[in-house]
Design an enzyme around this catalytic site. Structure first.
Site, PDB file in Angstrom:
ATOM      1  N   THR A 130       0.840  -1.207   0.000  1.00 56.81           N
ATOM      2  CA  THR A 130       0.000   0.000   0.000  1.00 56.81           C
ATOM      3  C   THR A 130       0.870   1.249   0.000  1.00 56.81           C
ATOM      4  OG1 THR A 130      -1.468   1.325   1.426  1.00 56.81           O
ATOM      5  CG2 THR A 130      -0.146  -0.328   2.535  1.00 56.81           C
ATOM      6  N   ASP A 131       0.311   2.359  -0.470  1.00 57.51           N
ATOM      7  CA  ASP A 131       1.093   3.607  -0.422  1.00 57.51           C
ATOM      8  C   ASP A 131       1.262   4.109   1.018  1.00 57.51           C
ATOM      9  OD1 ASP A 131      -1.441   4.699   0.115  1.00 57.51           O
ATOM     10  OD2 ASP A 131      -1.322   6.244  -1.443  1.00 57.51           O
ATOM     11  N   TYR A 154      -1.335  -0.297  11.149  1.00 58.90           N
ATOM     12  CA  TYR A 154      -1.694  -0.933   9.869  1.00 58.90           C
ATOM     13  C   TYR A 154      -0.549  -0.748   8.873  1.00 58.90           C
ATOM     14  CZ  TYR A 154      -3.443  -1.087   5.068  1.00 58.90           C
ATOM     15  OH  TYR A 154      -3.572  -1.327   3.715  1.00 58.90           O
TER      16      TYR A 154
HETATM   17  P1  NAD Z   1     -10.924  -5.571   2.835  1.00 60.45           P
HETATM   18  O1  NAD Z   1     -10.777  -5.217   4.271  1.00 60.45           O
HETATM   19  O2  NAD Z   1     -12.130  -5.128   2.099  1.00 60.45           O
HETATM   20  O3  NAD Z   1     -10.843  -7.162   2.687  1.00 60.45           O
HETATM   21  C1  NAD Z   1      -9.877  -7.941   3.336  1.00 60.45           C
HETATM   22  C2  NAD Z   1     -10.223  -9.405   3.078  1.00 60.45           C
HETATM   23  O4  NAD Z   1      -9.197 -10.218   3.689  1.00 60.45           O
HETATM   24  C3  NAD Z   1     -11.546  -9.839   3.705  1.00 60.45           C
HETATM   25  O5  NAD Z   1     -12.274 -10.637   2.808  1.00 60.45           O
HETATM   26  C4  NAD Z   1     -11.114 -10.665   4.923  1.00 60.45           C
HETATM   27  O6  NAD Z   1     -12.061 -11.665   5.292  1.00 60.45           O
HETATM   28  C5  NAD Z   1      -9.808 -11.262   4.428  1.00 60.45           C
HETATM   29  N1  NAD Z   1      -8.912 -11.644   5.526  1.00 60.45           N
HETATM   30  C6  NAD Z   1      -8.545 -10.881   6.589  1.00 60.45           C
HETATM   31  N2  NAD Z   1      -7.719 -11.566   7.389  1.00 60.45           N
HETATM   32  C7  NAD Z   1      -7.529 -12.788   6.798  1.00 60.45           C
HETATM   33  C8  NAD Z   1      -6.767 -13.930   7.130  1.00 60.45           C
HETATM   34  N3  NAD Z   1      -6.035 -13.976   8.248  1.00 60.45           N
HETATM   35  N4  NAD Z   1      -6.799 -14.989   6.301  1.00 60.45           N
HETATM   36  C9  NAD Z   1      -7.555 -14.969   5.158  1.00 60.45           C
HETATM   37  N5  NAD Z   1      -8.316 -13.919   4.815  1.00 60.45           N
HETATM   38  C10 NAD Z   1      -8.293 -12.838   5.625  1.00 60.45           C
HETATM   39  O7  NAD Z   1      -9.605  -5.098   2.118  1.00 60.45           O
HETATM   40  P2  NAD Z   1      -9.381  -4.298   0.746  1.00 60.45           P
HETATM   41  O8  NAD Z   1      -9.669  -2.872   0.975  1.00 60.45           O
HETATM   42  O9  NAD Z   1     -10.015  -5.032  -0.343  1.00 60.45           O
HETATM   43  O10 NAD Z   1      -7.785  -4.437   0.624  1.00 60.45           O
HETATM   44  C11 NAD Z   1      -7.215  -5.598   0.035  1.00 60.45           C
HETATM   45  C12 NAD Z   1      -5.705  -5.484   0.074  1.00 60.45           C
HETATM   46  O11 NAD Z   1      -5.297  -4.316  -0.637  1.00 60.45           O
HETATM   47  C13 NAD Z   1      -5.116  -5.353   1.452  1.00 60.45           C
HETATM   48  O12 NAD Z   1      -3.912  -6.084   1.502  1.00 60.45           O
HETATM   49  C14 NAD Z   1      -4.834  -3.876   1.611  1.00 60.45           C
HETATM   50  O13 NAD Z   1      -3.776  -3.651   2.518  1.00 60.45           O
HETATM   51  C15 NAD Z   1      -4.475  -3.507   0.198  1.00 60.45           C
HETATM   52  N6  NAD Z   1      -4.737  -2.133  -0.206  1.00 60.45           N
HETATM   53  C16 NAD Z   1      -5.985  -1.603  -0.057  1.00 60.45           C
HETATM   54  C17 NAD Z   1      -6.245  -0.326  -0.526  1.00 60.45           C
HETATM   55  C18 NAD Z   1      -7.618   0.305  -0.401  1.00 60.45           C
HETATM   56  O14 NAD Z   1      -7.769   1.483  -0.703  1.00 60.45           O
HETATM   57  N7  NAD Z   1      -8.641  -0.431   0.006  1.00 60.45           N
HETATM   58  C19 NAD Z   1      -5.211   0.415  -1.138  1.00 60.45           C
HETATM   59  C20 NAD Z   1      -3.946  -0.152  -1.263  1.00 60.45           C
HETATM   60  C21 NAD Z   1      -3.726  -1.433  -0.807  1.00 60.45           C
HETATM   61  O1  DAU Z   2      -3.755   4.574   0.862  1.00 55.15           O
HETATM   62  C1  DAU Z   2      -4.174   3.233   0.772  1.00 55.15           C
HETATM   63  C2  DAU Z   2      -4.954   2.889   2.010  1.00 55.15           C
HETATM   64  O2  DAU Z   2      -6.221   3.534   1.883  1.00 55.15           O
HETATM   65  C3  DAU Z   2      -5.150   1.382   2.193  1.00 55.15           C
HETATM   66  O3  DAU Z   2      -3.907   0.785   2.368  1.00 55.15           O
HETATM   67  C4  DAU Z   2      -6.058   1.111   3.401  1.00 55.15           C
HETATM   68  O4  DAU Z   2      -6.308  -0.272   3.529  1.00 55.15           O
HETATM   69  C5  DAU Z   2      -7.367   1.831   3.186  1.00 55.15           C
HETATM   70  O5  DAU Z   2      -8.196   1.661   4.319  1.00 55.15           O
HETATM   71  C6  DAU Z   2      -7.118   3.322   2.937  1.00 55.15           C
HETATM   72  O6  DAU Z   2      -6.610   3.948   4.149  1.00 55.15           O
HETATM   73  P1  DAU Z   2      -7.090   5.421   4.592  1.00 55.15           P
HETATM   74  O7  DAU Z   2      -6.849   5.591   6.031  1.00 55.15           O
HETATM   75  O8  DAU Z   2      -6.545   6.441   3.659  1.00 55.15           O
HETATM   76  O9  DAU Z   2      -8.661   5.255   4.248  1.00 55.15           O
HETATM   77  P2  DAU Z   2      -9.948   5.768   5.028  1.00 55.15           P
HETATM   78  O10 DAU Z   2     -11.099   5.566   4.104  1.00 55.15           O
HETATM   79  O11 DAU Z   2     -10.054   5.174   6.390  1.00 55.15           O
HETATM   80  O12 DAU Z   2      -9.677   7.313   5.209  1.00 55.15           O
HETATM   81  C7  DAU Z   2      -9.489   8.166   4.086  1.00 55.15           C
HETATM   82  C8  DAU Z   2      -9.336   9.584   4.602  1.00 55.15           C
HETATM   83  O13 DAU Z   2     -10.590   9.997   5.163  1.00 55.15           O
HETATM   84  C9  DAU Z   2      -8.324   9.730   5.734  1.00 55.15           C
HETATM   85  O14 DAU Z   2      -7.704  11.000   5.628  1.00 55.15           O
HETATM   86  C10 DAU Z   2      -9.171   9.690   6.989  1.00 55.15           C
HETATM   87  C11 DAU Z   2     -10.454  10.353   6.553  1.00 55.15           C
HETATM   88  N1  DAU Z   2     -11.684   9.897   7.213  1.00 55.15           N
HETATM   89  C12 DAU Z   2     -11.944   8.567   7.242  1.00 55.15           C
HETATM   90  C13 DAU Z   2     -13.076   8.082   7.849  1.00 55.15           C
HETATM   91  C14 DAU Z   2     -13.369   6.603   7.914  1.00 55.15           C
HETATM   92  C15 DAU Z   2     -12.552  10.820   7.756  1.00 55.15           C
HETATM   93  O15 DAU Z   2     -12.329  12.041   7.710  1.00 55.15           O
HETATM   94  N2  DAU Z   2     -13.697  10.346   8.360  1.00 55.15           N
HETATM   95  C16 DAU Z   2     -13.989   9.020   8.448  1.00 55.15           C
HETATM   96  O16 DAU Z   2     -15.022   8.672   9.040  1.00 55.15           O
END
Ligand code: NAD
Ligand code: DAU
Length: 341
Positions: A130-131, A154
């Site tokens: 992740t970034d 995290y």
């Molecule tokens: P999410 O939280 O929506 O889903 C995570 C999934 O992993 C779920 O289905 C959960 O059941 C499964 N999981 C958790 N622990 C587990 C374990 N011990 N064994 C097997 N399965 C398990 O996550 P997401 O937002 O889809 O993110 C997916 C990946 O991408 C993560 O590795 C996250 O760090 C990375 N990522 C997410 C973002 C974002 O913006 N969402 C950005 C960059 C990187």
């Molecule tokens: O940058 C990639 C990451 O983006 C992933 O690796 C993470 O898994 C993913 O959860 C996400 O992390 P962030 O912390 O950036 O996402 P989040 O949606 O929680 O928050 C985005 C921005 O919004 C951050 O500046 C916090 C703010 N925020 C978030 C929530 C949930 C609020 O202001 N209010 C809120 O209720």
């Protein structure tokens, strides 16, 4: 990885947001591929996310934990060409209130998968990093060669997994590729994250919680663009051991996003509610994406505005999906975390 068919993929965390979009994308695009989805079904793993592919003979779901060596080894024994490791605890706020599971899943779980890949051999291991591992993007978007200064449990756990994966390339020649993507948005995002929470709260006429002054910035990418980048990386040759940033260079402040959602849904700005800031809240995440553009010819093609229209439409049309989630565990978490109803 050479594009030799058929191909057996192990996708972990495929019931989550990005994983479920990726599984559907790959099944649609590659008729000869077989996919195993190993998912623990945590609070964020939603079986409905892949209900439409459950009966597909090319898809197999295994309920299990990536930290469980026996389960992981059994899957590898049956043959795995490539691993795409999405499985993780992903919510920064939850890592602040309860870090332990982040270290266990994100670091140790990645170790178990890497060990299996080393033992059984794979053609590619994509570690979804992740970034957030960079910490603050102070003057300019972060480069793959920049320092890792993660600021939350995290992000630190993901940084540990990111570097562990790299060490399995340098030490054991496991063909690892590491991706560092920015913030994703789109269908099936669990409604604890900023965009999915704000959209669903706005539809429900509930307050939209904004941390601090709302001026923190993130670099947003529509989830399908991310899936396409991973497809490119999965099939590119000569990139073992490399890191690729993935992003769309679409930085927005949280307040800009909240305003846009309210405007598109025709809801009043009075719904905005400024709440206590997140400890260690990163002011700006942003990634430089020249490497993936120049080396692999990939770039995002969904604008933020188009992505928001598609996302809003999806949440409007799938209210049963998120209303069902916004009960039980979610409500308890939400009330405790925000002190809101
Ligand atoms: P999410 O939280 O929506 O889903 C995570 C999934 O992993 C779920 O289905 C959960 O059941 C499964 N999981 C958790 N622990 C587990 C374990 N011990 N064994 C097997 N399965 C398990 O996550 P997401 O937002 O889809 O993110 C997916 C990946 O991408 C993560 O590795 C996250 O760090 C990375 N990522 C997410 C973002 C974002 O913006 N969402 C950005 C960059 C990187
Ligand atoms: O940058 C990639 C990451 O983006 C992933 O690796 C993470 O898994 C993913 O959860 C996400 O992390 P962030 O912390 O950036 O996402 P989040 O949606 O929680 O928050 C985005 C921005 O919004 C951050 O500046 C916090 C703010 N925020 C978030 C929530 C949930 C609020 O202001 N209010 C809120 O209720």
């Amino acid at each position: 990885m050479e594009n030799t068919k058929p191909c057996k993929l192990l996708v972990t965390g495929g019931l989550g947001f990005i994983g479920s979009n990726f599984v559907r994308y790959m099944l649609n695009k590659y008729p000869d591929y077989e996919l195993v989805n190993l998912d623990k079904v945590t609070y964020a793993g939603i079986p409905e996310n892949l209900a439409d592919v459950e009966a597909d003979p090319r898809y197999r779901f295994v309920k299990g934990d990536i930290t469980d060596e026996q389960t992981v080894n059994r899957i590898f024994e049956a043959g795995v060409d490539a691993v795409i490791n999405f499985a993780a605890e992903t919510h920064v706020d939850r890592s602040i209130s309860n870090p332990s599971q982040f270290v266990i899943t994100d670091v140790y779980g990645t170790y178990v998968l890497l060990e299996a890949a080393r033992k059984f051999g794979v053609k590619r291991f994509i570690q979804i990093s992740t970034d957030e591992v960079y910490g603050e993007a102070i003057d300019s978007p972060c480069l793959e060669t920049g320092p890792l200064m993660p600021k939350s449990p995290y992000a630190a756990s993901k940084a540990g997994a990111d570097r562990l994966a790299y060490s399995y390339f340098t030490t054991f020649e496991v063909p690892v590729v590491i991706t560092r993507c920015g913030n994703n948005f789109g269908p099936y995002q669990y409604p604890e994250k900023l965009i999915s929470l704000l959209i669903t709260n706005a539809i429900e006429d509930k307050p939209l919680p904004i941390y601090g002054d709302g001026q923190n910035r993130r670099d947003w990418i529509y989830v399908t663009d991310h899936c396409r980048a991973l497809d490119t990386i999965l099939h590119a040759e000569g990139i073992a051991g490399e890191v690729f940033n993935v992003g769309a260079r679409q930085e927005r402040t949280n307040l800009e996003i909240a305003h846009l959602i309210l405007e598109l849904l025709g809801k009043p700005r009075q719904l905005l509610t400024f709440v206590t800031d997140r400890p260690g809240h990163v002011r700006r995440h942003a990634v430089d994406v020249e490497k993936i553009k120049q080396k692999l010819g990939w770039q995002a093609d969904t604008s933020f505005e188009t992505g928001m229209q598609l996302t809003l439409q999806w949440y409007k049309e799938h209210q049963a999906w998120w209303r069902n989630i916004k009960t039980g565990e979610f409500l308890a978490y939400y009330r405790k975390h925000y002190g809101l109803n």
